[in-house]
Design an enzyme around this catalytic site. Structure first.
Site, PDB file in Angstrom:
ATOM      1  N   GLU A  97       0.751  -1.184   0.019  1.00 19.51           N
ATOM      2  CA  GLU A  97       0.029   0.171   0.007  1.00 19.51           C
ATOM      3  C   GLU A  97       0.734   1.301  -0.121  1.00 19.51           C
ATOM      4  O   GLU A  97       1.745   1.282   0.815  1.00 19.51           O
ATOM      5  CB  GLU A  97      -0.999  -0.076   1.225  1.00 19.51           C
ATOM      6  CG  GLU A  97      -1.885   1.212   1.335  1.00 19.51           C
ATOM      7  CD  GLU A  97      -2.879   1.177   2.416  1.00 19.51           C
ATOM      8  OE1 GLU A  97      -3.642  -0.067   2.521  1.00 19.51           O
ATOM      9  OE2 GLU A  97      -2.975   1.898   3.021  1.00 19.51           O
TER      10      GLU A  97
ATOM     11  N   ALA B 151     -10.055  11.424   2.406  1.00 19.33           N
ATOM     12  CA  ALA B 151     -11.507  11.294   2.929  1.00 19.33           C
ATOM     13  C   ALA B 151     -12.323  11.854   2.170  1.00 19.33           C
ATOM     14  O   ALA B 151     -13.605  11.940   2.456  1.00 19.33           O
ATOM     15  CB  ALA B 151     -11.556  11.225   4.290  1.00 19.33           C
TER      16      ALA B 151
ATOM     17  N   GLY C  29     -14.498   5.916   4.669  1.00 16.46           N
ATOM     18  CA  GLY C  29     -13.891   6.851   4.999  1.00 16.46           C
ATOM     19  C   GLY C  29     -13.946   7.367   6.326  1.00 16.46           C
ATOM     20  O   GLY C  29     -15.055   7.085   6.985  1.00 16.46           O
ATOM     21  N   ASP C  30     -12.895   7.932   6.958  1.00 24.03           N
ATOM     22  CA  ASP C  30     -13.055   8.521   8.342  1.00 24.03           C
ATOM     23  C   ASP C  30     -13.758   9.831   8.488  1.00 24.03           C
ATOM     24  O   ASP C  30     -13.863  10.685   7.614  1.00 24.03           O
ATOM     25  CB  ASP C  30     -11.655   8.596   9.198  1.00 24.03           C
ATOM     26  CG  ASP C  30     -11.042   7.445   9.424  1.00 24.03           C
ATOM     27  OD1 ASP C  30     -11.852   6.655   9.968  1.00 24.03           O
ATOM     28  OD2 ASP C  30      -9.905   7.378   9.195  1.00 24.03           O
TER      29      ASP C  30
ATOM     30  N   ALA D 222     -19.735   1.744   4.015  1.00 30.75           N
ATOM     31  CA  ALA D 222     -18.868   1.425   2.566  1.00 30.75           C
ATOM     32  C   ALA D 222     -20.044   0.293   1.841  1.00 30.75           C
ATOM     33  O   ALA D 222     -19.962   0.387   0.695  1.00 30.75           O
ATOM     34  CB  ALA D 222     -17.959   0.375   3.220  1.00 30.75           C
TER      35      ALA D 222
ATOM     36  N   TYR E 117     -11.500  -5.186  10.009  1.00 24.32           N
ATOM     37  CA  TYR E 117     -10.781  -4.808  11.348  1.00 24.32           C
ATOM     38  C   TYR E 117     -10.716  -5.917  12.596  1.00 24.32           C
ATOM     39  O   TYR E 117     -11.917  -6.288  13.274  1.00 24.32           O
ATOM     40  CB  TYR E 117     -11.512  -3.515  12.103  1.00 24.32           C
ATOM     41  CG  TYR E 117     -11.705  -2.505  10.955  1.00 24.32           C
ATOM     42  CD1 TYR E 117     -10.810  -1.440  10.798  1.00 24.32           C
ATOM     43  CD2 TYR E 117     -12.804  -2.534  10.173  1.00 24.32           C
ATOM     44  CE1 TYR E 117     -10.983  -0.408  10.003  1.00 24.32           C
ATOM     45  CE2 TYR E 117     -12.847  -1.649   9.127  1.00 24.32           C
ATOM     46  CZ  TYR E 117     -11.931  -0.603   9.135  1.00 24.32           C
ATOM     47  OH  TYR E 117     -12.063   0.393   8.113  1.00 24.32           O
TER      48      TYR E 117
ATOM     49  N   HIS F 218     -13.846  -2.277  14.192  1.00 28.50           N
ATOM     50  CA  HIS F 218     -13.609  -0.787  14.128  1.00 28.50           C
ATOM     51  C   HIS F 218     -13.930  -0.011  15.383  1.00 28.50           C
ATOM     52  O   HIS F 218     -14.691  -0.344  15.824  1.00 28.50           O
ATOM     53  CB  HIS F 218     -14.658  -0.408  13.058  1.00 28.50           C
ATOM     54  CG  HIS F 218     -14.555   0.925  12.537  1.00 28.50           C
ATOM     55  ND1 HIS F 218     -15.195   1.915  13.015  1.00 28.50           N
ATOM     56  CD2 HIS F 218     -13.860   1.321  11.356  1.00 28.50           C
ATOM     57  CE1 HIS F 218     -14.744   3.051  12.458  1.00 28.50           C
ATOM     58  NE2 HIS F 218     -14.073   2.827  11.361  1.00 28.50           N
TER      59      HIS F 218
ATOM     60  N   LYS G 293     -21.370  -5.868   3.801  1.00 29.23           N
ATOM     61  CA  LYS G 293     -20.246  -5.562   2.686  1.00 29.23           C
ATOM     62  C   LYS G 293     -20.119  -6.306   1.715  1.00 29.23           C
ATOM     63  O   LYS G 293     -20.129  -6.500   0.654  1.00 29.23           O
ATOM     64  CB  LYS G 293     -19.070  -5.058   3.341  1.00 29.23           C
ATOM     65  CG  LYS G 293     -19.183  -3.702   4.085  1.00 29.23           C
ATOM     66  CD  LYS G 293     -17.751  -2.832   4.130  1.00 29.23           C
ATOM     67  CE  LYS G 293     -17.041  -3.349   5.260  1.00 29.23           C
ATOM     68  NZ  LYS G 293     -15.680  -2.461   5.625  1.00 29.23           N
TER      69      LYS G 293
ATOM     70  N   GLN H 296      -7.166  -3.945   8.624  1.00 27.09           N
ATOM     71  CA  GLN H 296      -6.453  -2.800   9.278  1.00 27.09           C
ATOM     72  C   GLN H 296      -5.258  -3.593   9.974  1.00 27.09           C
ATOM     73  O   GLN H 296      -5.047  -4.806  10.313  1.00 27.09           O
ATOM     74  CB  GLN H 296      -7.416  -2.481  10.470  1.00 27.09           C
ATOM     75  CG  GLN H 296      -6.949  -1.277  11.469  1.00 27.09           C
ATOM     76  CD  GLN H 296      -6.446   0.012  10.651  1.00 27.09           C
ATOM     77  OE1 GLN H 296      -5.475  -0.215   9.864  1.00 27.09           O
ATOM     78  NE2 GLN H 296      -7.558   1.001  10.616  1.00 27.09           N
TER      79      GLN H 296
HETATM   80  P1  FAD Z   1     -17.892   0.826   7.005  1.00 30.46           P
HETATM   81  O1  FAD Z   1     -17.428  -0.621   6.495  1.00 30.46           O
HETATM   82  O2  FAD Z   1     -18.850   1.620   6.677  1.00 30.46           O
HETATM   83  O3  FAD Z   1     -17.633   0.771   8.844  1.00 30.46           O
HETATM   84  C1  FAD Z   1     -17.508   2.013   9.664  1.00 30.46           C
HETATM   85  C2  FAD Z   1     -18.404   1.713  10.822  1.00 30.46           C
HETATM   86  O4  FAD Z   1     -19.814   1.541  10.570  1.00 30.46           O
HETATM   87  C3  FAD Z   1     -17.982   0.252  11.381  1.00 30.46           C
HETATM   88  O5  FAD Z   1     -18.129   0.586  12.883  1.00 30.46           O
HETATM   89  C4  FAD Z   1     -19.226  -0.608  10.912  1.00 30.46           C
HETATM   90  O6  FAD Z   1     -19.566  -1.783  11.872  1.00 30.46           O
HETATM   91  C5  FAD Z   1     -20.533   0.487  10.964  1.00 30.46           C
HETATM   92  N1  FAD Z   1     -21.332   0.031   9.778  1.00 30.46           N
HETATM   93  C6  FAD Z   1     -21.043  -0.379   8.801  1.00 30.46           C
HETATM   94  N2  FAD Z   1     -22.037  -0.726   8.128  1.00 30.46           N
HETATM   95  C7  FAD Z   1     -23.211  -0.469   8.820  1.00 30.46           C
HETATM   96  C8  FAD Z   1     -24.684  -0.369   8.830  1.00 30.46           C
HETATM   97  N3  FAD Z   1     -25.384  -0.914   7.410  1.00 30.46           N
HETATM   98  N4  FAD Z   1     -25.368   0.197   9.697  1.00 30.46           N
HETATM   99  C9  FAD Z   1     -24.552   0.691  10.922  1.00 30.46           C
HETATM  100  N5  FAD Z   1     -23.323   0.571  11.123  1.00 30.46           N
HETATM  101  C10 FAD Z   1     -22.653   0.301  10.121  1.00 30.46           C
HETATM  102  N6  FAD Z   1      -9.538   5.819   4.858  1.00 30.46           N
HETATM  103  C11 FAD Z   1      -9.363   6.903   3.889  1.00 30.46           C
HETATM  104  O7  FAD Z   1      -9.760   7.928   3.973  1.00 30.46           O
HETATM  105  N7  FAD Z   1      -8.395   6.667   2.618  1.00 30.46           N
HETATM  106  C12 FAD Z   1      -7.949   5.365   2.516  1.00 30.46           C
HETATM  107  O8  FAD Z   1      -7.334   5.398   1.390  1.00 30.46           O
HETATM  108  C13 FAD Z   1      -8.175   4.306   3.326  1.00 30.46           C
HETATM  109  N8  FAD Z   1      -7.634   3.229   2.903  1.00 30.46           N
HETATM  110  C14 FAD Z   1      -7.928   2.187   4.121  1.00 30.46           C
HETATM  111  C15 FAD Z   1      -7.440   0.838   3.844  1.00 30.46           C
HETATM  112  C16 FAD Z   1      -7.535  -0.298   4.568  1.00 30.46           C
HETATM  113  C17 FAD Z   1      -7.074  -1.760   4.361  1.00 30.46           C
HETATM  114  C18 FAD Z   1      -8.423   0.044   5.906  1.00 30.46           C
HETATM  115  C19 FAD Z   1      -8.406  -1.107   7.010  1.00 30.46           C
HETATM  116  C20 FAD Z   1      -8.857   1.383   6.073  1.00 30.46           C
HETATM  117  C21 FAD Z   1      -8.425   2.220   5.385  1.00 30.46           C
HETATM  118  N9  FAD Z   1      -8.852   3.786   5.440  1.00 30.46           N
HETATM  119  C22 FAD Z   1      -8.824   4.464   4.466  1.00 30.46           C
HETATM  120  C23 FAD Z   1      -9.793   3.612   6.766  1.00 30.46           C
HETATM  121  C24 FAD Z   1     -11.280   3.863   6.647  1.00 30.46           C
HETATM  122  O9  FAD Z   1     -11.970   4.740   5.879  1.00 30.46           O
HETATM  123  C25 FAD Z   1     -12.068   3.915   8.226  1.00 30.46           C
HETATM  124  O10 FAD Z   1     -11.466   2.801   8.959  1.00 30.46           O
HETATM  125  C26 FAD Z   1     -13.330   4.227   8.092  1.00 30.46           C
HETATM  126  O11 FAD Z   1     -13.489   4.658   9.550  1.00 30.46           O
HETATM  127  C27 FAD Z   1     -14.116   3.136   8.167  1.00 30.46           C
HETATM  128  O12 FAD Z   1     -14.422   2.778   6.717  1.00 30.46           O
HETATM  129  P2  FAD Z   1     -14.953   1.255   6.033  1.00 30.46           P
HETATM  130  O13 FAD Z   1     -14.938   1.164   4.917  1.00 30.46           O
HETATM  131  O14 FAD Z   1     -14.504   0.207   6.927  1.00 30.46           O
HETATM  132  O15 FAD Z   1     -16.653   1.590   6.800  1.00 30.46           O
END
Ligand code: FAD
Length: 286
Positions: free
Chosen positions: A17, A51, A109-110, A124, A144, A148, A164, A175
């Site tokens: 990465e 983000a 995204g965060d 996501a 995670y 998360h 997902k 992660q």
């Molecule tokens: P989600 O899968 O949406 O999950 C986020 C939170 O919401 C979790 O607590 C989950 O349990 C909860 N959730 C999910 N779906 C639902 C639902 N339907 N209802 C209620 N709650 C739900 N960030 C960047 O900005 N740029 C990057 O390039 C980047 N690269 C990354 C690469 C990797 C390998 C990893 C592990 C993370 C990366 N991140 C990046 C960080 C990531 O964007 C953050 O961790 C973010 O907070 C969560 O993203 P996610 O896609 O996992 O979210």
């Protein structure tokens, strides 16, 4: 090549990465990094994405194109969705497709109080559903092993992860973590929950003390005692910490491979020396 195809063809899928440099002149210097990374023969290189609201995201695409066409390595483009609407995602997808990019790591995204959310994609899984409906990307998603930070518990986390996968994620990239036991338990939980796609552990070799503090604050990874002792003992000695951090990451990777894990995603932090040292350490293993 699609990311799932890589998993079908290779016994062990190795990926790196990197992040796009912030300044234009650094983008030119990225060649020196890519020269070394690509020599190491990764199956893909993933490129991070801001983000939101960042002009640097064009650099993600530029860098992905460079990886594909100049270095002939498959790129995976990270794509976040919280601060974008459907029109934005359509435009990113159009560009990626026209540039021949085949794989996307679909992310929420965060949350960032300085970057407004657009209220169209909340998770996501929403992005994955949308991308799948309109495009033909290979889709990876994040996972995670230590939960998360926003999740209430492992059961809730697993339900959301399942969404997902049901939406169309084909591979999970994890992660970073410093204790492999979290990863093994997580994979077992996934299999019990009926998630049977490849799950790739993300390993970050930690080579400076500042990086450790930042990473742990950001992602909540726990630090096992063995790791803490290394930081305590070598934290003030740059060269010693480099050696110790590399050895720690290598021992994690060798343990994962010995436990039949079939892929490794290395967070290189754009440091090709780190990637080279790791690859030398497993040259006769994968
Ligand atoms: P989600 O899968 O949406 O999950 C986020 C939170 O919401 C979790 O607590 C989950 O349990 C909860 N959730 C999910 N779906 C639902 C639902 N339907 N209802 C209620 N709650 C739900 N960030 C960047 O900005 N740029 C990057 O390039 C980047 N690269 C990354 C690469 C990797 C390998 C990893 C592990 C993370 C990366 N991140 C990046 C960080 C990531 O964007 C953050 O961790 C973010 O907070 C969560 O993203 P996610 O896609 O996992 O979210």
């Amino acid at each position: 090549m699609k990311i799932t195809q890589m998993h079908k063809q290779k016994d062990t899928v190795l990926s790196f990465e990197i992040f796009p440099p912030k300044k234009d002149d650094e983008l030119k210097n990225i060649d020196a990094t890519l020269d070394i990374l690509c020599e190491l023969n990764p199956d893909f290189i993933s490129v991070t994405f801001g983000a939101g609201g960042s002009s640097n995201n064009n650099r993600t695409i530029e860098l992905a194109k460079k990886i594909k066409y100049q270095y002939h390595v498959e790129p995976v483009v990270h794509l976040t969705c919280l601060s974008y609407d459907k029109k934005d995602i359509d435009e990113f997808s159009r560009i990626l497709t026209s540039e021949g990019i085949e794989n996307v790591l679909a992310l929420r995204g965060d949350r960032n109080p300085d970057i407004p959310e657009k209220d169209e994609f909340h998770h996501a899984s929403d992005l994955i559903t949308y991308l799948k409906r309109k495009n033909d990307f290979g889709i990876a998603a994040a996972c995670y092993p230590e939960c998360h930070p926003e999740s209430a518990n492992r059961v809730e986390e697993m339900r959301h992860l399942r969404k997902k996968v049901d939406a169309g994620a084909e591979v999970l990239l994890s992660q970073l973590f410093f204790d492999n036991n979290y990863f093994y338990r997580f994979v077992e939980d996934c299999r019990i929950a009926g998630i049977d796609i490849p799950i790739t552990p993300g390993i970050m070799p930690v080579i400076n003390a500042k990086q450790i503090k930042r990473m742990v604050t950001m992602c909540g990874a726990s630090l096992p005692e063995r790791f803490q002792k290394i930081i305590y003992k070598y934290g003030d000695n740059k060269d010693a910490l480099f050696d110790a951090g590399m050895s720690y990451a290598l021992s994690q990777i060798i343990d994962l491979l010995a436990n039949d894990v079939d892929s490794i995603h290395l967070y290189t932090m754009n440091n090709p020396i780190v990637a080279r040292r790791i690859c030398e350490g497993i040259r006769n293993i994968i």
